[in-house]
Design a protein around this motif. Structure first.
Motif, PDB file in Angstrom:
ATOM      1  N   ILE A 154     -45.875  24.331  -3.280  1.00 33.24           N
ATOM      2  CA  ILE A 154     -47.809  23.883  -1.945  1.00 33.24           C
ATOM      3  C   ILE A 154     -47.964  22.316  -2.544  1.00 33.24           C
ATOM      4  O   ILE A 154     -47.752  21.861  -1.819  1.00 33.24           O
ATOM      5  CB  ILE A 154     -48.591  24.974  -2.495  1.00 33.24           C
ATOM      6  N   GLN A 155     -48.024  22.133  -3.376  1.00 33.15           N
ATOM      7  CA  GLN A 155     -48.569  20.594  -3.838  1.00 33.15           C
ATOM      8  C   GLN A 155     -47.738  19.992  -3.195  1.00 33.15           C
ATOM      9  O   GLN A 155     -48.421  19.056  -3.294  1.00 33.15           O
ATOM     10  CB  GLN A 155     -49.907  20.848  -5.506  1.00 33.15           C
ATOM     11  N   ASP A 156     -46.791  19.655  -3.988  1.00 30.51           N
ATOM     12  CA  ASP A 156     -45.920  19.127  -3.898  1.00 30.51           C
ATOM     13  C   ASP A 156     -45.410  19.205  -2.168  1.00 30.51           C
ATOM     14  O   ASP A 156     -45.644  17.730  -1.512  1.00 30.51           O
ATOM     15  CB  ASP A 156     -44.640  18.751  -4.189  1.00 30.51           C
ATOM     16  N   LEU A 157     -45.668  19.376  -1.801  1.00 28.93           N
ATOM     17  CA  LEU A 157     -44.889  20.105   0.188  1.00 28.93           C
ATOM     18  C   LEU A 157     -46.434  19.291   0.306  1.00 28.93           C
ATOM     19  O   LEU A 157     -46.450  18.372   1.330  1.00 28.93           O
ATOM     20  CB  LEU A 157     -45.174  21.477   0.053  1.00 28.93           C
ATOM     21  N   ILE A 158     -48.113  19.735   0.285  1.00 30.47           N
ATOM     22  CA  ILE A 158     -48.510  19.291   0.947  1.00 30.47           C
ATOM     23  C   ILE A 158     -49.171  17.612   0.719  1.00 30.47           C
ATOM     24  O   ILE A 158     -48.808  16.508   1.113  1.00 30.47           O
ATOM     25  CB  ILE A 158     -50.290  19.432   0.494  1.00 30.47           C
ATOM     26  N   ALA A 212     -40.471  26.603   2.881  1.00 32.49           N
ATOM     27  CA  ALA A 212     -41.220  26.444   3.928  1.00 32.49           C
ATOM     28  C   ALA A 212     -40.677  25.892   5.878  1.00 32.49           C
ATOM     29  O   ALA A 212     -40.520  25.452   4.883  1.00 32.49           O
ATOM     30  CB  ALA A 212     -42.843  25.307   3.313  1.00 32.49           C
ATOM     31  N   TYR A 213     -41.677  26.597   6.396  1.00 26.38           N
ATOM     32  CA  TYR A 213     -41.028  25.783   7.542  1.00 26.38           C
ATOM     33  C   TYR A 213     -42.173  25.377   8.418  1.00 26.38           C
ATOM     34  O   TYR A 213     -43.154  26.040   8.233  1.00 26.38           O
ATOM     35  CB  TYR A 213     -40.242  27.555   8.038  1.00 26.38           C
ATOM     36  N   PHE A 223     -44.629  30.087   5.128  1.00 29.70           N
ATOM     37  CA  PHE A 223     -44.092  30.315   2.847  1.00 29.70           C
ATOM     38  C   PHE A 223     -43.374  31.295   2.918  1.00 29.70           C
ATOM     39  O   PHE A 223     -43.802  32.272   3.577  1.00 29.70           O
ATOM     40  CB  PHE A 223     -45.338  29.865   2.252  1.00 29.70           C
ATOM     41  N   ASP A 224     -41.941  31.352   2.174  1.00 30.82           N
ATOM     42  CA  ASP A 224     -41.058  32.925   2.040  1.00 30.82           C
ATOM     43  C   ASP A 224     -40.353  32.127   0.825  1.00 30.82           C
ATOM     44  O   ASP A 224     -40.200  31.017   0.535  1.00 30.82           O
ATOM     45  CB  ASP A 224     -40.727  32.946   3.092  1.00 30.82           C
ATOM     46  N   GLU A 225     -39.993  32.912  -0.090  1.00 27.05           N
ATOM     47  CA  GLU A 225     -38.944  32.945  -0.947  1.00 27.05           C
ATOM     48  C   GLU A 225     -38.287  34.033  -0.882  1.00 27.05           C
ATOM     49  O   GLU A 225     -38.418  34.773  -0.632  1.00 27.05           O
ATOM     50  CB  GLU A 225     -39.466  33.046  -1.927  1.00 27.05           C
TER      51      GLU A 225
END
Length: 150
Positions: free
Chosen positions: A83-87, A58-59, A18-20
């Motif tokens: 992060i919640q949406d991704l998971i 996220a990669y 993860f990065d921004e």
């Protein structure tokens, strides 16, 4: 921590980075000239600043898949929701997720507990394992220009 990269993921395990990156939103001041097939796209150096935004990325180390959201800012709430949406959307069936990220103050388990419902925050806490990049060692840079060349 390099062990996360050196081995393949185990069944039920996902490895994400993860990065921004903050970005300026720019608009052209001069109307661009039409594109000619034998030349590059003409650009003018003059621009008007239209604000800022943040790219969250996220990669997936094993599939090469990238997940991106653009937000107005990067707060603990933005991080937790991303992060919640991704998971929930892509990795709901994963048993364990190794998340490699820099050691920014928003990238903590506490961001989940402060900004999403307790039961969901607890579930994320049990599913995620944070792996932090070295402090002051900005080597991840997944969301930087040129960092997407994998």
């Amino acid at each position: 921590m390099l062990a996360v990269y050196e081995q393949l993921a185990k069944p039920g395990q996902v490895r994400l980075c993860f990065d921004e990156r903050p970005c300026q939103l720019l608009d052209e001041v001069v109307t661009a000239l039409p594109h000619k097939p034998d030349r590059g796209v003409p650009e003018d150096n003059e621009y008007k600043r239209k604000g800022t935004c943040v790219v969250l990325l996220a990669y997936d180390l094993d599939t090469g898949q990238r997940y991106v959201q653009v937000r107005q800012q990067s707060t603990k709430a933005d991080y937790a929701q991303f992060i919640q949406d991704l998971i929930q959307i892509y990795y709901a069936k994963a048993e364990r997720i190794e998340l490699v990220q820099d050691n920014l103050n928003t990238h903590k388990y506490g961001s989940f507990y402060k900004h999403i419902p307790l039961a969901q925050a607890r579930a994320l806490n049990h599913k995620l394992s944070f792996q932090y990049t070295p402090k002051h060692g900005s080597w991840l840079n997944m969301a930087e220009p040129g960092g997407w060349s994998h």
